[in-house]
Design an enzyme around this catalytic site. Sequence first.
Site, short mmCIF file in Angstrom:
data_model
loop_
_atom_site.label_atom_id
_atom_site.label_comp_id
_atom_site.label_asym_id
_atom_site.label_seq_id
_atom_site.Cartn_x
_atom_site.Cartn_y
_atom_site.Cartn_z
N PHE A 1 -46.71 96.34 -15.20
CA PHE A 1 -47.39 95.20 -15.77
C PHE A 1 -46.55 93.91 -15.62
O PHE A 1 -45.31 93.78 -16.32
CB PHE A 1 -48.05 95.41 -16.98
CG PHE A 1 -48.91 94.08 -17.22
CD1 PHE A 1 -50.29 94.46 -16.81
CD2 PHE A 1 -48.66 93.04 -17.85
CE1 PHE A 1 -51.32 93.37 -17.10
CE2 PHE A 1 -49.31 91.92 -18.07
CZ PHE A 1 -50.76 92.00 -17.95
N ASP B 1 -38.10 92.50 -15.66
CA ASP B 1 -39.24 91.88 -16.41
C ASP B 1 -39.12 92.10 -18.12
O ASP B 1 -39.50 93.14 -18.18
CB ASP B 1 -40.37 92.25 -15.71
CG ASP B 1 -41.72 91.39 -16.61
OD1 ASP B 1 -41.57 91.06 -17.61
OD2 ASP B 1 -42.85 91.49 -15.91
N LYS C 1 -43.33 85.98 -24.56
CA LYS C 1 -43.85 86.42 -25.67
C LYS C 1 -43.07 86.13 -26.87
O LYS C 1 -42.90 84.84 -27.37
CB LYS C 1 -43.95 87.92 -25.31
CG LYS C 1 -45.03 88.44 -24.43
CD LYS C 1 -45.39 89.79 -24.66
CE LYS C 1 -46.45 90.40 -23.84
NZ LYS C 1 -47.66 90.56 -24.52
N THR D 1 -45.44 70.37 -13.58
CA THR D 1 -45.48 69.31 -14.66
C THR D 1 -44.70 69.43 -15.81
O THR D 1 -43.84 68.61 -16.11
CB THR D 1 -47.08 68.78 -15.01
OG1 THR D 1 -47.64 68.33 -13.71
CG2 THR D 1 -46.93 67.72 -16.14
#
Lengths: 477, 477
Positions: free
Chosen positions: B194, B303, B334, B358
């Site tokens: 995931f 990851d 997280k 941005t």
Amino acid sequence: CIWVHRLHTFRYRHQQTTAKRVEEVEFDGPCMKTEVPGPRSKILAQQLEAIQSVVQVNFFCDYEESKGNYLVDVDGNRMLDVYTQIASIPIGGYSILYDPELFLGTFVNRPALGMMPPEQFSEKLVNGLMAVAPKGFSRVQTMACGSCSNENAYKAIFIWYRVRGQQFLSLVFSFFFQVPGCPDLTLLSFMGGFHGRTLGCLATTHTKAIQKLDVPSFDWPIAPFPQLRYPLGQFERENAQEEARCLEEVEDLIVKWNQKGRHVAGVVIEPIQAEGGDNHASFDFYRKLRGITKKHGCAFLVDEVQTGGGSTGKFWAHEHWGLDDPADIVSFSKKMLTGGYYQKNSFQPDKPFRIFNTWLGDHTKNLLLTEVIKVIKTENLLDQAKRSGKVILEGLYNLQDKYPHLLSRARGIGTFCAIDVKDEDTRNNLILKARNKGVVLGGCGTQSIRFRPALVFTEHHAHLFLDIFNDAIAELK
Amino acid sequence: CIWVHRLHTFRYRHQQTTAKRVEEVEFDGPCMKTEVPGPRSKILAQQLEAIQSVVQVNFFCDYEESKGNYLVDVDGNRMLDVYTQIASIPIGGYSILYDPELFLGTFVNRPALGMMPPEQFSEKLVNGLMAVAPKGFSRVQTMACGSCSNENAYKAIFIWYRVRGQQFLSLVFSFFFQVPGCPDLTLLSFMGGFHGRTLGCLATTHTKAIQKLDVPSFDWPIAPFPQLRYPLGQFERENAQEEARCLEEVEDLIVKWNQKGRHVAGVVIEPIQAEGGDNHASFDFYRKLRGITKKHGCAFLVDEVQTGGGSTGKFWAHEHWGLDDPADIVSFSKKMLTGGYYQKNSFQPDKPFRIFNTWLGDHTKNLLLTEVIKVIKTENLLDQAKRSGKVILEGLYNLQDKYPHLLSRARGIGTFCAIDVKDEDTRNNLILKARNKGVVLGGCGTQSIRFRPALVFTEHHAHLFLDIFNDAIAELK
């Protein structure tokens, strides 16, 4: 000098008409102590260079000292801010309006908003995002940033298209979509459009090659965006033809891509192509485009990430089009402080966890936005944007008359204005000159300057800006 | 009851060893007043339903009242939090440690960090993200969320691959990449992995079909992830064979995709597949995988969005592998409060605005993280996670011995633990039962429960959790 004169006249009117509170947190003008970036900014850039790239860094700021329309850098230079963090500060540095205690619990205990929202979540959405929802929308989904907003809006469109399609066209679909579960659907976007830089968004972004170079992309249809000639009044027939040509191409593309089984699920467009160069099309163009999407069963996504939030004089730029049903989805971020999108009921996915992530935005931004919207309403800042925008645009018209070899195509709605400079180098040079005189500006497209003041930018600031901008232009060889 | 006994013993030790400050902000245990969701949560869900989907909402929370390891809902139910906003609260509701004034200027004037960073930007990065950087990394790029972090890490990998490739392989590349500028590069990911839900990330996410259904995807190689048999000690040979089989398949896929001109620019993997069901592989598997990526010139992206931040007992889960050069890029979000990724110097794009947006994160989160990291270090919370994790895992082993028909595959490192329940319905039922007894848990995979306490979760809380979890299991038919 005409500008100084105007400024004085204005200051007089200004003091009688504007609410006191805006003035209390404001400085009385730019105040430059060094070239920008100054020595402190340069030292800080050297320090940062050890950790990340600083090639994009303009200068470092003192955000505690920055108030109202003024950005203060770490060398103590106080500049009039006509760029507002790439068009993302709604009402300037109104720090005094916020009670920090309000935000603290939510700030530290950042909620997973989709699963365990805080008590005031609905209330803040109702008094925040929903209080300014475009006509026709009763549902909103928050996201962390502009790219995430569009990525998830795209997903909502694909899901909507398939769920609707499966009901009516199951045979057609089972034939065309050979990859089970991941259909070969497409989104139509426009040359010069900008919708973000993550991989899905990037497939619909067509501004500068460097943004897409080396990154795998989806092969989706791209339509031409009208290239209007200025001044608009002088080229009415040509511009109408140009818009008709683009609309015809849109319809051709939809038909062609549908025929080859790569169905166009939706069309995504900005009301004004901002990053692409402040490219405008007529309201009529958008009304007709909306008609084409309806005719061919495509969702119509209006990306208001840069245009939304009031600077055009309406809260949403697409509200200028005068349509009862202008969009299926409207995405936002920047001045809205939180990312997200409004959606028609039919775009709500049929099952949970189809549109989802851990944070789904940031509730502290909802809290802040609620306060910001209160201020926008009580101080009638949309009207303010119309008035200031009029001063800016008239000033830009005067400037391009005065410097026709340098400036052209002055354009805008509200304070959402832009002007073209004769070439890219001169444009970049002009932005630097203005900065050293105390005005922060940003470029867009290849040779445009975009003006993106906050909503507390009054006629006074508009005159001040024009005065300094004039001085900067006069210095160009 | 064995659990009550352990709890009492523990409380005694606990009071002598833990810093006072943690205790001051803590409640002494769960305190349930209603079923969850209670009447107030239900009313709020009805209100929210008018604006957005509430099918994912568990209950509404009072984040001002939530402290330490306890989440308080709007009905006044105080629950031990073993899920922490989908594993995203690092040290619990430590509100009292933060001075709100610190954040206010940056909060209201949200900087465009890539262009106009605040004065303390470098300093906060040095004392925040860089103070806990994995070995071998001296550069970091912040982003707003986990999906954006991976999307941009993917872009950095593609750019790196092409920039490097163009120097050595320009002929090969000009032949293979027929789309000018947007090459047909791929990323290899793993079944059960995931990495987020935006379109680029989603092409590498393979957990539940509903997450991908109807959304166009990139056709990229997917390798099998080892399916280990438990208890590990009993199946050493079988598990080693399974890992060898998966590694062989990885290498085959890379060779095959490179041969057909769709080069594998990188491999992305979690140290523990979290959302996919807390699937572990041996450290040896990861070491060998790293070797394969080096051999074939693929970037190796670890990851750590869910595993990073200390809950495994090391700050980064991949540090358990014992490699000098374990990764080229490490992404996080997280519990790190800000998204972003660490990168090797060679992954810094060669030109500005190739990796950009941005906001590029949110500096208030950097400020908060700096304070959080101070607390983690001064209170030795990584050691705390090891100690608490030991209690949790031993407790889970005992529970699966006691209820072998219900529970299996207890596993974990530090407090990053999980257990399987006999089927999905029973798992969901057990989570609800535990919640009504005052413990917040989350599921993962098809039939696992993942335990994700904050770093302030002590042995005391571990015993408290096990005690209540035991009661909840005992009630299952």
